[in-house]
Design a protein around this motif. Structure first.
Motif, PDB file in Angstrom:
ATOM      1  N   ASP A  16       0.712  -1.220   0.002  1.00  0.00           N
ATOM      2  CA  ASP A  16       0.015   0.065  -0.100  1.00  0.00           C
ATOM      3  C   ASP A  16       0.944   1.385   0.057  1.00  0.00           C
ATOM      4  OD1 ASP A  16      -1.676   2.201   0.661  1.00  0.00           O
ATOM      5  OD2 ASP A  16      -2.986   1.053   2.134  1.00  0.00           O
ATOM      6  N   MET A  17       1.250   1.764  -1.146  1.00  0.00           N
ATOM      7  CA  MET A  17       2.274   2.606  -1.432  1.00  0.00           C
ATOM      8  C   MET A  17       1.892   3.989  -0.690  1.00  0.00           C
ATOM      9  SD  MET A  17       5.316   3.112  -2.373  1.00  0.00           S
ATOM     10  CE  MET A  17       5.580   1.805  -3.576  1.00  0.00           C
ATOM     11  N   VAL A  18       0.540   4.453  -0.932  1.00  0.00           N
ATOM     12  CA  VAL A  18      -0.178   5.659  -0.323  1.00  0.00           C
ATOM     13  C   VAL A  18       0.194   5.703   1.055  1.00  0.00           C
ATOM     14  CG1 VAL A  18      -2.213   7.082  -0.243  1.00  0.00           C
ATOM     15  CG2 VAL A  18      -1.750   5.675  -2.475  1.00  0.00           C
ATOM     16  N   ALA A  19      -0.314   4.339   1.770  1.00  0.00           N
ATOM     17  CA  ALA A  19      -0.363   4.230   3.256  1.00  0.00           C
ATOM     18  C   ALA A  19       1.232   4.480   3.665  1.00  0.00           C
ATOM     19  CB  ALA A  19      -0.783   3.160   3.620  1.00  0.00           C
ATOM     20  N   LEU A  20       2.023   3.936   3.010  1.00  0.00           N
ATOM     21  CA  LEU A  20       3.609   4.027   3.136  1.00  0.00           C
ATOM     22  C   LEU A  20       4.221   5.370   3.155  1.00  0.00           C
ATOM     23  CD1 LEU A  20       6.280   2.868   3.910  1.00  0.00           C
ATOM     24  CD2 LEU A  20       6.578   2.085   1.362  1.00  0.00           C
ATOM     25  N   ILE A  21       3.815   6.328   2.084  1.00  0.00           N
ATOM     26  CA  ILE A  21       4.138   7.290   2.169  1.00  0.00           C
ATOM     27  C   ILE A  21       3.568   8.491   3.129  1.00  0.00           C
ATOM     28  CG2 ILE A  21       4.067   9.566   0.373  1.00  0.00           C
ATOM     29  CD1 ILE A  21       4.583   7.595  -1.851  1.00  0.00           C
ATOM     30  N   ALA A  22       2.060   8.138   3.486  1.00  0.00           N
ATOM     31  CA  ALA A  22       1.841   8.879   4.711  1.00  0.00           C
ATOM     32  C   ALA A  22       2.347   8.716   5.767  1.00  0.00           C
ATOM     33  CB  ALA A  22       0.228   8.301   4.612  1.00  0.00           C
ATOM     34  N   GLY A  67       3.328  12.367  -7.390  1.00  0.00           N
ATOM     35  CA  GLY A  67       1.882  12.668  -7.501  1.00  0.00           C
ATOM     36  C   GLY A  67       1.169  12.403  -6.068  1.00  0.00           C
ATOM     37  N   VAL A  68       1.634  11.366  -5.574  1.00  0.00           N
ATOM     38  CA  VAL A  68       1.017  10.590  -4.222  1.00  0.00           C
ATOM     39  C   VAL A  68       1.390  11.731  -3.092  1.00  0.00           C
ATOM     40  CG1 VAL A  68       1.117   8.935  -2.620  1.00  0.00           C
ATOM     41  CG2 VAL A  68       0.964   8.328  -4.814  1.00  0.00           C
ATOM     42  N   ALA A  78       2.298  15.038  -3.386  1.00  0.00           N
ATOM     43  CA  ALA A  78       1.730  16.171  -3.472  1.00  0.00           C
ATOM     44  C   ALA A  78       0.099  16.026  -3.063  1.00  0.00           C
ATOM     45  CB  ALA A  78       1.648  16.861  -4.962  1.00  0.00           C
ATOM     46  N   ALA A  79      -0.304  14.948  -3.493  1.00  0.00           N
ATOM     47  CA  ALA A  79      -1.933  14.994  -2.916  1.00  0.00           C
ATOM     48  C   ALA A  79      -1.964  14.612  -1.499  1.00  0.00           C
ATOM     49  CB  ALA A  79      -2.364  13.614  -3.721  1.00  0.00           C
ATOM     50  N   LEU A  80      -1.029  14.049  -0.797  1.00  0.00           N
ATOM     51  CA  LEU A  80      -1.201  13.901   0.558  1.00  0.00           C
ATOM     52  C   LEU A  80      -0.884  15.029   1.229  1.00  0.00           C
ATOM     53  CD1 LEU A  80       0.574  10.253   1.179  1.00  0.00           C
ATOM     54  CD2 LEU A  80      -1.756  10.804   1.742  1.00  0.00           C
ATOM     55  N   ASP A  81       0.250  16.048   0.751  1.00  0.00           N
ATOM     56  CA  ASP A  81       0.486  16.916   1.342  1.00  0.00           C
ATOM     57  C   ASP A  81      -0.794  18.245   1.282  1.00  0.00           C
ATOM     58  OD1 ASP A  81       2.626  16.005   2.083  1.00  0.00           O
ATOM     59  OD2 ASP A  81       4.138  17.143   0.872  1.00  0.00           O
ATOM     60  N   ARG A  82      -1.411  18.114   0.086  1.00  0.00           N
ATOM     61  CA  ARG A  82      -2.513  19.127  -0.123  1.00  0.00           C
ATOM     62  C   ARG A  82      -3.655  18.664   0.998  1.00  0.00           C
ATOM     63  NH1 ARG A  82      -4.335  22.382  -4.507  1.00  0.00           N
ATOM     64  NH2 ARG A  82      -2.028  22.619  -4.569  1.00  0.00           N
ATOM     65  N   SER A  83      -4.023  17.402   0.833  1.00  0.00           N
ATOM     66  CA  SER A  83      -5.250  17.117   1.860  1.00  0.00           C
ATOM     67  C   SER A  83      -4.741  17.418   3.316  1.00  0.00           C
ATOM     68  CB  SER A  83      -5.678  15.645   1.600  1.00  0.00           C
ATOM     69  OG  SER A  83      -4.442  14.692   1.756  1.00  0.00           O
ATOM     70  N   ALA A  84      -3.510  17.359   3.799  1.00  0.00           N
ATOM     71  CA  ALA A  84      -2.904  17.550   5.200  1.00  0.00           C
ATOM     72  C   ALA A  84      -2.898  19.074   5.422  1.00  0.00           C
ATOM     73  CB  ALA A  84      -1.687  17.009   5.394  1.00  0.00           C
TER      74      ALA A  84
END
Ligand code: DNO
Length: 398
Positions: free
Chosen positions: A327-333, A388-389, A391-397
């Motif tokens: 789960d790459m998104v969870a790992l980057i988070a 992209g992941v 940037a999107a995580l940072d924007r939503s945070a």
């Protein structure tokens, strides 16, 4: 998260000026032409820095930020022959790298084989090609080509390997052996079946416990110096993360890492969290490992794998960076959360370097014949997806 890109030096068919166009911030590289056990001199290091900072006489704006790898000799791993001299040389190299301003040093402690694949360019249905590890192919290699006595595969694997071995012609057998023996990107050493057998014999009496003890002894020697020099050492996991050819492997799981981190409890004793290597085991929870071991993660290799069978050991192939079982998104988070903790703690290393590890071969990569797993286009696609992941995580945070 600091974007980096692995470059193999003058032999790399991708020029530094091309790497620059990916937008990456820094370079991961090594003095691949030097064998394990020798000192990296200030002159050699400076010459390589210049190859990175300039291309065709023009400044590239890029610098050598991460060493991958400062090789640990087989003698150090086994504690044989001139191993003490090799440790002294490793320490001397650390001093030279620190003086040159290169802070992050990746290494591994895998006996004999570094990463191991049975296929280097397996076609995917959509036309891309990936690297793969097939347990049956590997058993064919082990039982029928290497003819290693005392193999301990499951009976179903042995049976299937027997069927496949009968169907393989000489060309297929030669290709399989070549792919498996390829295992050390950019290295000066090339293994043959005979040299592999010799290496295996030298590990005959080395148990996992002994290898782990040797690793701890090595780290007790080198880590205090690294800490004093402001360097961060980071051990790459076993790839694949299970024993092969009867060789011990001690950096495959969270428990393996925790044991080594506890044994030498200094920040400079750290981890290269490689999601693709560790991700080939279903029991490695990558986001959880990032959360629990994060304070010691000094370098991230972000890639993905698709597991094909239960295991370990198991078969798997490398997938697109956002396509596989990790789960790459969870790992980057989790990596971003760790960076926030470091900022709050006032740590100077809050920006963790990562690189898009491996990439699928895409049409324009075929003509380059670069290091297997390191194509320009396929890796650039991976970098773009990871970017992209983030940037999107940072924007939503925000
Ligand atoms: C494979 C790489 C590894 C890695 C070494 C680090 O593509 O990730 O070969 O560089 O294990 O020491």
């Amino acid at each position: 998260m600091r974007e980096t890109w692995r470059w193999f030096g003058p032999k790399d068919p991708i020029r530094i000026s091309e790497v620059r166009q990916t937008g990456t911030a820094g370079i991961v590289s090594a003095l691949h032409h030097l064998p394990a056990g020798v000192v990296w001199s200030p002159q050699e290091i400076a010459a390589h820095q210049r190859r990175i900072s300039h291309d065709g006489g023009q400044p590239t704006g890029l610098a050598w930020e991460v060493v991958e790898s400062l090789p640990v000799s087989e003698d150090i791993k086994r504690q044989t022959g001139p191993w003490r001299d090799h440790i002294a040389a490793w320490k001397q190299s650390l001093e030279h790298l620190a003086a040159a301003g290169i802070p992050t040093i990746c290494y591994n402690f895998m006996p004999v084989l570094d990463w191991t694949r049975t296929a280097l360019a397996r076609p995917l249905p959509d036309g891309r090609a990936c690297m793969a590890f097939d347990l049956i192919d590997f058993a064919v290699f082990d039982i029928y080509l290497l003819k290693r006595p005392g193999t301990d595969y499951e009976p179903a694997v042995v049976e299937e390997a027997g069927r496949w071995a009968k169907e393989m012609d000489d060309t297929a057998r030669t290709a399989l052996a070549r792919n498996i023996l390829c295992g050390l990107p950019g290295s000066v050493e090339t293994l043959t079946l005979d040299t592999l057998k010799e290496h295996l014999a030298l590990y005959g009496d080395i148990t996992p416990e002994r290898l782990r003890a040797n690793m701890v002894e090595f780290l007790e020697e080198v880590t205090p110096l690294a800490e004093a020099l402001g360097l961060r050492l980071c051990c790459h996991p076993d790839d694949p993360p299970f024993p092969l050819l009867g060789l011990p492997r001690v950096m495959s799981t969270e428990a393996d890492y925790a044991a080594i981190m506890d044994a030498v409890d200094l920040t400079a004793n750290g981890i290269t969290l490689c999601s693709g290597s560790l991700g080939a085991r279903p029991d490695n929870d990558l986001p959880g490992m990032m959360r629990r071991l994060g304070a010691r993660v000094h370098f991230l290799h972000l890639r993905n794998v698709h597991r094909e069978t239960a295991g370990p050991p198991c078969s798997f192939h490398e997938s697109g960076h956002l396509e596989g079982d990790v789960d790459m998104v969870a790992l980057i988070a989790e990596a971003r959360a760790e960076e926030k903790r470091r900022v709050a703690a006032g740590r100077a290393d809050a920006n963790i370097p990562f690189r898009p590890d491996h990439g699928l071969d895409m049409p324009d990569d075929r003509g380059r014949l670069g290091q297997p797993g390191y194509p320009l286009v396929g890796r650039h696609v991976g970098l773009a997806e990871l970017r992209g992941v983030i940037a999107a995580l940072d924007r939503s945070a925000a």
